[in-house]
Each structure stands twice: as structure tokens, then as C-alpha cells.
Design a protein around this motif. Sequence first.
Motif: not given
Length: 710
Positions: A164-169, A270-278
Motif C-alpha cells: 500500500p502507499g504511504l499517505d503523508n500523515h 523535514a517532518d512537515l515537508i514529509l507530511k505534505g505541509e510544505g
Amino acid sequence: MSNLNISNFIWNIADDVLRDVYVRGKYRDVILPMTVIRRLDAVLEPTKEAVLSMKKQLDKVGVANQHAALCQASGEAFYNTSPFRLRDLTSRSRRQQLKADFEAYLDGFSANVQEVLDKFKFRNQIPTLVEADVLGSLLEKFLDPSINLSPRPVLYPDGRVRLPGLDNHTMGTIFEELIRRFNEENNEEAGEHFTPRDVVELMAHLIFLPIADHIQSGTYLVYDGACGTGGMLTVAEETLIKLATEHGKEVSVHLYGQEVNPETFAISKADLILKGEGNEADNMKFGSTLSVDAFPSREFDFMLSNPPYGKSWKTDLERMGGKKDLRDSRFIVDHAGDPEFSLITRSSDGQMMFLANMLSKMKKASPLGSRIAEVHNGSALFTGDAGSGESNIRRWIIENDWLEAIIALPLNIFYNTGIATYIWVLSNRKADSRKGKVQLIDATSWFKPLRKNLGKKNCELAPDDIKRICDAFLQLKEDETSKIFPNEAFGYWKVTVERPLRLKVEMTDGRLRAFRKACAEAGEHNLVRAIEAVTEARGPGPHLDFNAFVAEVEDAANKLGLRMTAKRQKLLMSALGQKDAAAEPVIRKTSKSRAGSDAMREALYGRYHTTIGGKASVVEYEPDTELRDTEQVPFLEDGGIEAFFQREVLPHAPDAWIDASKTVIGYEISFTRHFYKPQPLRTLDEIEADIRALEKETEGLLEDVLVGGH
């Protein structure tokens, strides 16, 4: 593969690839940035060609500012314009070629990712990885087909989902798990950057639960001025969104943070970027909050922080011009009639300065105002004398009625310290039931022991413990673990108590020789003649009334054409006067008695009514600095300063008075005093049993000595 399995897989890459290249404490320097790089690479794969095409077009027409267009092409808040994907690099067999291509790949990332890589100092690791010939292996491990770090699923040929894919969260959760594990490995420094999640969850509940029913759909700003890896901000965001959803509201939460440590700043961003919160990642700012405020004009709805305590901020203070020249409006405020009320603390500990910084960013116009939760150690409660920066911050907070509660946490709840810690909860929109009050909660015994210590941390706040603390806070009831006080209970006057200087004069040959020498050095030769005249007329003494002695010297000096100035009188006092408890007090000043004045009350403040030359006069005595003392008089003292002074001071020192010009207001909060539980005294039987046991042991020891002697 589950989240935990993915975390374990990445964790094991360090042991598989880096074991003989790095010591364990340094694995994070490679694994954390590589996790970020691989995730970003996987996210950008589908739009790689579109980004390269857009880059080519923009270069062709000479567009300088390309960021917005390239983000649009990538569909993300970041992009990579290098011709490579990570999987393109695994076929590069020659070390130097791989090094060059990998560096070119890193150089292709957008500026926000570059900042993360720079603060991780990841490029500094590449020579070590190349020299040990493990860079290729490292890339292959992160590209292993058995794990999927992409947001898209990996499919079987027949279309079924293999991974399965990994969503940002979820990706953010995996990254936070890696951070936690690395912090626990390096627990000697973990507490500087990492607050345990149980404590963070408690803090989030304390700031959100009281206003949960008043949250409206809309936008809320959350701030942490010492954000570390950003854990407090992300937990706060999760908690606020959950509460809003439960109340049928839709909220947009924007996070703001500042961090001075480069690596932890990189992790938070980086954590926020990984969560899609650029876009949120752009609100993470690098630098020292105290000397370079990244958000000088912002106000925030919610703020929570665990600032460093016991850590010097001397460098920041010097950058800001030093204590005398510091004019930052966060730390020099208008309060209690003083437009330059100083909140500047000792340079050896800046924790309270972070609190002052947050208070300066409270929303003043919104219905909910601002709510704050901040962790401090015990010194924030009481360190600093009246008038000091620490005391002034407490005074500023309490007199503005911002302090709701302070919660004492269990010992050993943090990773790097076992000392007592406290959560301060503040608001500039207190509920009516809390106005004018402060609640102290003793939660030191509410915890669950850990089976294995994590650094200094040997316990945690279980969900039941968090609920119990929050219930005690929300219910605002008094019991043995929750006490409620009026704001005034923490204030006091620091009163300076003076006693008169009592001098005798004894003009022995030795004293006269010393006096002549002092006069010679001061160029006061004629004053010696006046003294000699008085000595001849009055004898050597001892003269126990210094005032009468000075009057006689003044008469003698006048006959010699010499005026008795204050400087000459001071010379007499220092060169001839000797302290003697039996002597009369030295008078500093004499003035007319005012009609209708309260002689008894004035005496408390050093103005004694007497009759001089048949006239009603008031004398003020010279204070003896060696006898000077101070007293703390609580605001709630019945009768105030005067009643306290008459009861506690005058019976022991009838000649004492208060120097009102030196009275200073201070504030301190004593948990120990309010929650102290005296240990029960041992019974006589228990004491007797111990004594008899000791006697028995002593007899046996004596027998051994005697037998051994034979």
C-alpha cells in the motif's frame, strides 16, 4: 508492511550499512536525511518529466524566479530539477562518478529542501560514505522493493495491491518514530530537543480543553519559540483538529516555530515537508528566538513550548546590546506605572525569557485571546529577588491576571533530567471562575512506571493520569492535590530595615595620629586644630554623643574661620568615630515637625519627633549599613507592612525603622510550602528497638576486636 515494520527496516539500514563506518550515536546524521530524501524522491517520481520540461522552458525564456512554476509542475511545495532520480544512481559503479551524480541530484532540490539538507549538514557525510564505499549500498537499501515509501501503492501485474502507499500523515508518523528512537539512543542530549509525547499530549489538552466548546470554524495559529523537532506543534495540531471535528467545526491550523539547533530545525522542517505541509514548513525558522525574533509582528491563538532551562543566554544578551542597552519591547514593557519595566533575567538561565517572548505574542482582540502552556523547572517559581527580571516576569504575569494554573509533574518524566518540572498554563481570556485566582496542582504521584528506563525517564503519564490532571484543572476544586489562591497570595513587599549608626569618639594618642594623617591626605590641616581645641576643653573621652561632639567641633572650627561642610563632617565620622552600641544615634538630618503628623507612624519610617532647643523637631538618623536587614512582608499580611513591622521587628530592635524608598515588590510561588506533607515521627518503641539493635552490633564488634587482640 506496517508502519512499525517500515520504521524497523529503516532503523536496521544503519546497522547493515553504517556499523563499521559510524559510531551508533552518529547513525542519525545519515539515516534521518536519507529518509527525507527517499520520501521526497518517491513523491516527485510521477511528475519528474513535467518538472524537467518546465525547467527547460523557463530557462529558454530567461525567467529568473522559477519556484512557483516548478512547484505547480511537481504538484508539491518542492521539486528537483536534476536529471536523476535516486534509482538512476544505483547503476553508477565508480565511486567518484556516483559521488558527483549524487551531489548533482541533491543540488537539484528546491530551496526549502536545500535548507533542510544544509542544516542536517548531510553533504558533509558524503565523503565518508564514498570513502567507505557504502553510498551505493545505502541507496539500494532505501530503494529496496520490499518497502514502499511512495504515496502510491505498488501493484502486482494483475492489478492487486502488493504494497500500500504511504499517505503523508503516516510517513510523518514513521519519521517521528525514527526521531524518537534516535533520541532515546542518545538520551544524554535528548531532553534538549525532545519532549516526551505523554507530556506534550497533557500540554495540548490543558490549552484546548477549557475552550473546546468555544472553538469556531476558521483559522488558528499555533507557535513554539523553542520548537526542537516540532513534536509539540504537530501534537497540538492533531488535538485541535480532533476537538473541532468532535464539535462539528472545521478548522485550518497553521504552525509556526523557531529553533536554534541546526539538526533539530532540519528535522522539524523535514517532518512537515514529509507530511505534505510544505507551506507550514516555510513557517519553521532557524535562529535564536531571544536575539532574532522570526515573528516580530505575529500574534498566535495557542502557544506551547519546552524552553531550555539552566542554559546561559549570555551570547543573545550581548547581541542585543547588553542588559543596559537592551530595548526589545518583548522584554522591556510598560507596567505598574513604569514605562521601562524590565523582564531581563540573569544571563545564566534564559527560560523565563522564552515565556516573556510568548506573552508578547498573545492575541488581544480575538474572543478566545491566547492560551499558553510552557514547561519550566522549579527555579522559575522562586529564583530571583524582588525587582529582578525573574520576579518581575512573575509579577507582570500575575498582576495582569494571566496565570491560570501550575501543575507539578512527576520526577524523572523527561529523558535528560530527573529534577522537578512544572507546566505553566496561561491565558489572557480567563473564565470568570478563574479571574483573580491561581490554581496549583500536585500531580507528582500520578504516573505509570516504565519497565525500562529511557535515559533519566523512568515513568510516563498514562491516559488515565492525563485525564486525572485535566479533570483537576477543569473542575477547579480544592483538595489535597489541588489548591486555589488569590493572585495576591504570591506577592510580597521586600522591606529594608535600618538601624541607627551609633558612634563614640575617643581621642587617644593613637586615634589622633590616625586623624592627623587622614586630614593631611585630605588637605584639611585646620580641622586638626579644631579637634585639638575640643580635646583640650573636653578631654579624650569617650564621648558617647557624636552629634554633640560634632557641634563642639563646629564651634571651634568657626572660631578658626573654618566652615563645617558635609565633607568635613564625613571625615570626622570615618577617621574618629568608633561604633558603640551604648552611644547615641548619629543624626543625619533635622527638620521642623509638621502639625498633625502621626509621630508613631513616622517613627516607623525613620522620622523621630523630639524637642531641640525648645522647638518641636523631627530627626532622621544615619543608618548603620552593617546592621541593615530585609524582611519579606506578604501582600496578605493583616495590617500590611506597618503591622508586620510592629509585631516582628520592633520587639527585637526598638530603634529600627523602614526605609520606604527601598521597598520593592516581588512575587514567588512555593509549591513546597503549600503541599508539604510532614513525615510522621517515629514512636519511642521504634527508636528503642534501633538503639538496642545497635548496642548488640557494637558488643559483637567489641568482642571481635578483643578476641582478635589475643
